[in-house]
Write an enzyme that holds these catalytic residues in place. Structure first.
Site, mmCIF file in Angstrom:
data_model
loop_
_atom_site.group_PDB
_atom_site.id
_atom_site.type_symbol
_atom_site.label_atom_id
_atom_site.label_comp_id
_atom_site.label_asym_id
_atom_site.label_seq_id
_atom_site.Cartn_x
_atom_site.Cartn_y
_atom_site.Cartn_z
ATOM 1 N N ARG A 11 -7.290 -14.264 7.155
ATOM 2 C CA ARG A 11 -8.669 -14.749 7.176
ATOM 3 C C ARG A 11 -8.648 -16.227 7.559
ATOM 4 O O ARG A 11 -8.030 -17.046 6.864
ATOM 5 C CB ARG A 11 -9.310 -14.584 5.789
ATOM 6 C CG ARG A 11 -10.669 -15.235 5.700
ATOM 7 C CD ARG A 11 -11.324 -15.101 4.325
ATOM 8 N NE ARG A 11 -12.598 -15.799 4.345
ATOM 9 C CZ ARG A 11 -12.987 -16.715 3.446
ATOM 10 N NH1 ARG A 11 -12.223 -17.020 2.422
ATOM 11 N NH2 ARG A 11 -14.145 -17.317 3.574
ATOM 12 N N HIS B 263 -17.274 -21.970 7.576
ATOM 13 C CA HIS B 263 -16.582 -22.462 6.383
ATOM 14 C C HIS B 263 -16.735 -23.982 6.357
ATOM 15 O O HIS B 263 -15.769 -24.735 6.399
ATOM 16 C CB HIS B 263 -15.121 -22.009 6.368
ATOM 17 C CG HIS B 263 -14.481 -22.036 4.996
ATOM 18 N ND1 HIS B 263 -13.776 -20.968 4.475
ATOM 19 C CD2 HIS B 263 -14.437 -22.993 4.046
ATOM 20 C CE1 HIS B 263 -13.327 -21.276 3.260
ATOM 21 N NE2 HIS B 263 -13.712 -22.511 2.983
ATOM 22 N N GLU C 24 -19.240 -19.007 0.824
ATOM 23 C CA GLU C 24 -19.751 -19.683 -0.368
ATOM 24 C C GLU C 24 -21.028 -20.496 -0.137
ATOM 25 O O GLU C 24 -21.037 -21.731 -0.279
ATOM 26 C CB GLU C 24 -18.671 -20.584 -0.965
ATOM 27 C CG GLU C 24 -17.408 -19.847 -1.355
ATOM 28 C CD GLU C 24 -16.404 -20.717 -2.110
ATOM 29 O OE1 GLU C 24 -16.568 -21.949 -2.123
ATOM 30 O OE2 GLU C 24 -15.465 -20.148 -2.692
ATOM 31 N N ASN D 190 -14.800 -14.645 -3.696
ATOM 32 C CA ASN D 190 -13.823 -15.710 -3.964
ATOM 33 C C ASN D 190 -13.806 -15.930 -5.461
ATOM 34 O O ASN D 190 -14.840 -16.240 -6.064
ATOM 35 C CB ASN D 190 -14.228 -17.014 -3.274
ATOM 36 C CG ASN D 190 -14.047 -16.957 -1.767
ATOM 37 O OD1 ASN D 190 -13.549 -15.965 -1.229
ATOM 38 N ND2 ASN D 190 -14.456 -18.022 -1.097
ATOM 39 N N TYR E 226 -11.832 -17.843 -8.717
ATOM 40 C CA TYR E 226 -10.846 -18.804 -9.216
ATOM 41 C C TYR E 226 -10.766 -18.819 -10.732
ATOM 42 O O TYR E 226 -9.686 -18.869 -11.303
ATOM 43 C CB TYR E 226 -11.152 -20.217 -8.684
ATOM 44 C CG TYR E 226 -10.836 -20.314 -7.208
ATOM 45 C CD1 TYR E 226 -9.553 -20.627 -6.783
ATOM 46 C CD2 TYR E 226 -11.796 -20.027 -6.233
ATOM 47 C CE1 TYR E 226 -9.227 -20.666 -5.450
ATOM 48 C CE2 TYR E 226 -11.481 -20.063 -4.887
ATOM 49 C CZ TYR E 226 -10.192 -20.388 -4.502
ATOM 50 O OH TYR E 226 -9.867 -20.411 -3.170
ATOM 51 N N GLU F 75 -10.708 -14.864 -1.385
ATOM 52 C CA GLU F 75 -9.915 -16.013 -1.857
ATOM 53 C C GLU F 75 -9.589 -15.815 -3.326
ATOM 54 O O GLU F 75 -10.436 -15.361 -4.103
ATOM 55 C CB GLU F 75 -10.681 -17.347 -1.747
ATOM 56 C CG GLU F 75 -10.880 -17.866 -0.351
ATOM 57 C CD GLU F 75 -11.649 -19.180 -0.322
ATOM 58 O OE1 GLU F 75 -11.586 -19.967 -1.292
ATOM 59 O OE2 GLU F 75 -12.328 -19.414 0.696
HETATM 60 C C1 GBH Z 1 -13.151 -22.497 -2.391
HETATM 61 O O1 GBH Z 1 -14.191 -23.040 -3.076
HETATM 62 C C2 GBH Z 1 -13.269 -22.837 -0.940
HETATM 63 O O2 GBH Z 1 -13.798 -21.757 -0.210
HETATM 64 C C3 GBH Z 1 -11.981 -23.303 -0.333
HETATM 65 O O3 GBH Z 1 -12.235 -23.880 0.913
HETATM 66 C C4 GBH Z 1 -11.288 -24.236 -1.288
HETATM 67 O O4 GBH Z 1 -10.180 -24.859 -0.723
HETATM 68 C C5 GBH Z 1 -10.905 -23.435 -2.482
HETATM 69 O O5 GBH Z 1 -11.988 -22.791 -3.028
HETATM 70 C C6 GBH Z 1 -10.210 -24.224 -3.592
HETATM 71 O O6 GBH Z 1 -11.080 -25.127 -4.190
HETATM 72 O O7 GBH Z 1 -17.243 -27.350 -11.340
HETATM 73 O O8 GBH Z 1 -15.153 -27.446 -12.496
HETATM 74 O O9 GBH Z 1 -16.818 -25.813 -13.151
HETATM 75 C C7 GBH Z 1 -14.108 -22.974 -4.475
HETATM 76 C C8 GBH Z 1 -15.449 -23.251 -5.064
HETATM 77 C C9 GBH Z 1 -16.866 -23.954 -6.721
HETATM 78 C C10 GBH Z 1 -14.677 -23.180 -7.387
HETATM 79 C C11 GBH Z 1 -17.057 -24.580 -8.010
HETATM 80 C C12 GBH Z 1 -14.885 -23.809 -8.720
HETATM 81 C C13 GBH Z 1 -16.541 -24.625 -10.305
HETATM 82 C C14 GBH Z 1 -15.522 -25.483 -10.931
HETATM 83 N N1 GBH Z 1 -15.517 -23.705 -6.386
HETATM 84 N N2 GBH Z 1 -16.193 -24.106 -9.018
HETATM 85 S S1 GBH Z 1 -16.252 -26.617 -12.065
#
Ligand code: GBH
Length: 459
Positions: free
Chosen positions: A76, A120, A165, A293, A295, A367
């Site tokens: 991707r 992106h 996103e 995505n 995390y 992701e």
């Molecule tokens: C992704 O975004 C992106 O698509 C990518 O480009 C990037 O490199 C990757 O993740 C790693 O960051 O505010 O502390 O509660 C992730 C988007 C949005 C994940 C907000 C965490 C909340 C964390 N993020 N989110 S916090």
């Protein structure tokens, strides 16, 4: 041991154009909002920019060889809009098209399926000068760009993601201001949220018009927001609002053409004012798949005296106060980003999506990954924590898939260490280490583990 993911499961890795390509001023590429933003003092850690990044623009053959060695089935990546249309208008830059043709052809020659993200985050700066995602005209510009991509690459690319996103695009870009274009205005974020929803649906139709057999999806950043004080009605109310804002906004837009009542009530005229007659039909689209995505989970409980109103971070206009800090038992094993590690959340999330939106045919985990500080010892990177993050999330996903949740693929974020937006190069998410001076690539222990997982089609 027999395989524990379904046959044909699409094992992949993911990247994004501005984060890896570099070659920012090469072959006629126009400026994007991230060029402007990263060159604005104080916006990115250490003043880092994507000017050279991983130099993937010149080294993609080597990166494909690494993927080939890992046994990766799909890749991707995103297309940089300002490489194809430097000024965001109808003037084409053929050298930009030629680059993505070379990349796509090399992937296919290596038997790696391309999965293309159209947006992106590197918007042509000229479009931002006209209001960017907060200006409804962006929808037409995005459709023209999507059509050109489908016409140029659709003979070889079957999988498309319209936007990555849109929550981050809207809220981090236009309200909280930590991402480009760095605006801090709720009304712009709400307009952007509606326009990204319209842009997804319009681009979906545009790609299908060119390539009816293609698979077109939308990638959202989603989480489970775990409620730790369910007896507190204020907590329940704000948790619902947070869920609507992050997890439901775009899904409800494309599945129903409408937004939750709680969103319409909360945002009032700011949202109602940007919705035009007929938008319900424009928003609704039978999206082929949802890109997820994932995390980290969120947590919400009754406010402590020190908790500030939610509105202060510029994330959402909520005057309520709640405690969203990491629960004590997870607080001392945070990633380098400060995010809690909640592997069971990945399985829980896709199970929830299946329950709440059974009409979405299938999902791709577009992701999932983690940032930790890597140490190089004798040229090796034994990234134990990243490896554990990878395996524990795949265990959780496998359980959900075994229960019948239709997940067709998993893309590790990220193939390479790269430009981590406002964090610059300080935060590493790669399963392959990048030396930013020599551009040398070194697969980490997590990459070796991923190779085994792919070979076994499971853990
Ligand atoms: C992704 O975004 C992106 O698509 C990518 O480009 C990037 O490199 C990757 O993740 C790693 O960051 O505010 O502390 O509660 C992730 C988007 C949005 C994940 C907000 C965490 C909340 C964390 N993020 N989110 S916090």
């Amino acid at each position: 041991m027999s395989s524990n993911f379904p046959d044909g499961f699409l094992w992949g890795t993911a990247t994004a154009s501005y984060q890896i390509e570099g070659a920012a001023n090469v072959d006629g590429r126009g400026a994007s909002i991230w060029d402007t933003f990263s060159k604005t003092p104080g916006k990115v850690v250490n003043g880092d920019t994507g000017d050279s990044a991983c130099d993937h623009y010149n080294r993609f053959d080597e990166d494909i060889a690494i993927m080939k060695d890992l046994g990766v089935k799909a890749y991707r990546f995103s297309i940089a809009w300002p490489r194809l249309f430097p000024a965001g208008d109808s003037v084409r830059e053929e050298r930009g098209f030629a680059f993505y043709n070379r990349l796509i052809n090399a992937l296919i020659a290596a038997d790696i399926e391309p999965m293309v993200t159209l947006y992106h985050w590197d918007l042509p700066q000229h479009l931002e000068d006209e209001g960017g995602w907060a200006n409804r005209d962006i929808v037409g510009a995005f459709v023209a760009y999507a059509t050109a991509c489908a016409e140029a690459f659709g003979d070889r690319v079957n999988n498309w993601i319209t936007l990555n996103e849109p929550w981050c695009v809207s809220w981090l870009g236009y309200s909280n201001g930590v991402h480009a274009p760095g605006k801090k205005d709720f009304s712009l974020a709400i307009a952007a949220a509606h326009h990204t929803a319209l842009a997804h649906a319009a681009a979906f139709r545009a790609i299908k018009a060119v390539r009816p057999d293609s698979q077109v999806g939308l990638t959202l950043n989603m989480n489970n927001n775990n409620i730790e004080s369910p007896q507190d009605s204020e907590v329940l109310a704000i948790a619902d609002l947070m869920d609507a804002n992050l997890n439901r906004w775009w899904i409800e837009a494309f599945t129903t053409g409408k937004y939750s009542q709680v969103l319409l009530d909360t945002y009032g005229d700011l949202l109602n004012g940007v919705i035009k007659p007929g938008d319900e039909e424009l928003l609704k689209v039978k999206t082929d798949f949802l890109g997820v995505n994932y995390y980290s989970d969120g947590f919400v409980r009754s406010a402590r005296p020190e908790d500030k109103p939610y509105i202060d971070g510029g994330f959402m206009p909520f005057p309520q106060r709640v405690d969203t800090s990491a629960p004590a038992h997870l607080a001392n094993s945070l990633t380098a980003m400060g995010w809690v590690v909640t592997p069971e959340g990945l399985g829980n999330l896709v199970t929830r999506i299946r329950r709440d939106w059974p009409e979405i045919p299938y999902y791709m985990i577009t992701e999932n990954g983690s940032s930790y500080e890597d140490v190089i010892v004798d040229g090796q990177i034994n990234d134990i924590e990243r490896t554990r993050y990878l395996t524990s999330h795949l265990e959780s996903l496998q359980k959900a898939v075994a229960q019948g949740v239709p997940v067709k693929g998993y893309f590790a974020w990220s193939l390479l260490d790269n430009f981590e937006w406002a964090e610059g190069y300080a935060k590493r998410f790669g399963i392959v280490h990048v030396d930013y001076t020599t551009f040398k690539r070194t697969p980490k222990a997590s990459a070796h583990r991923y190779k085994e997982i792919i070979a076994n089609n499971g853990l």
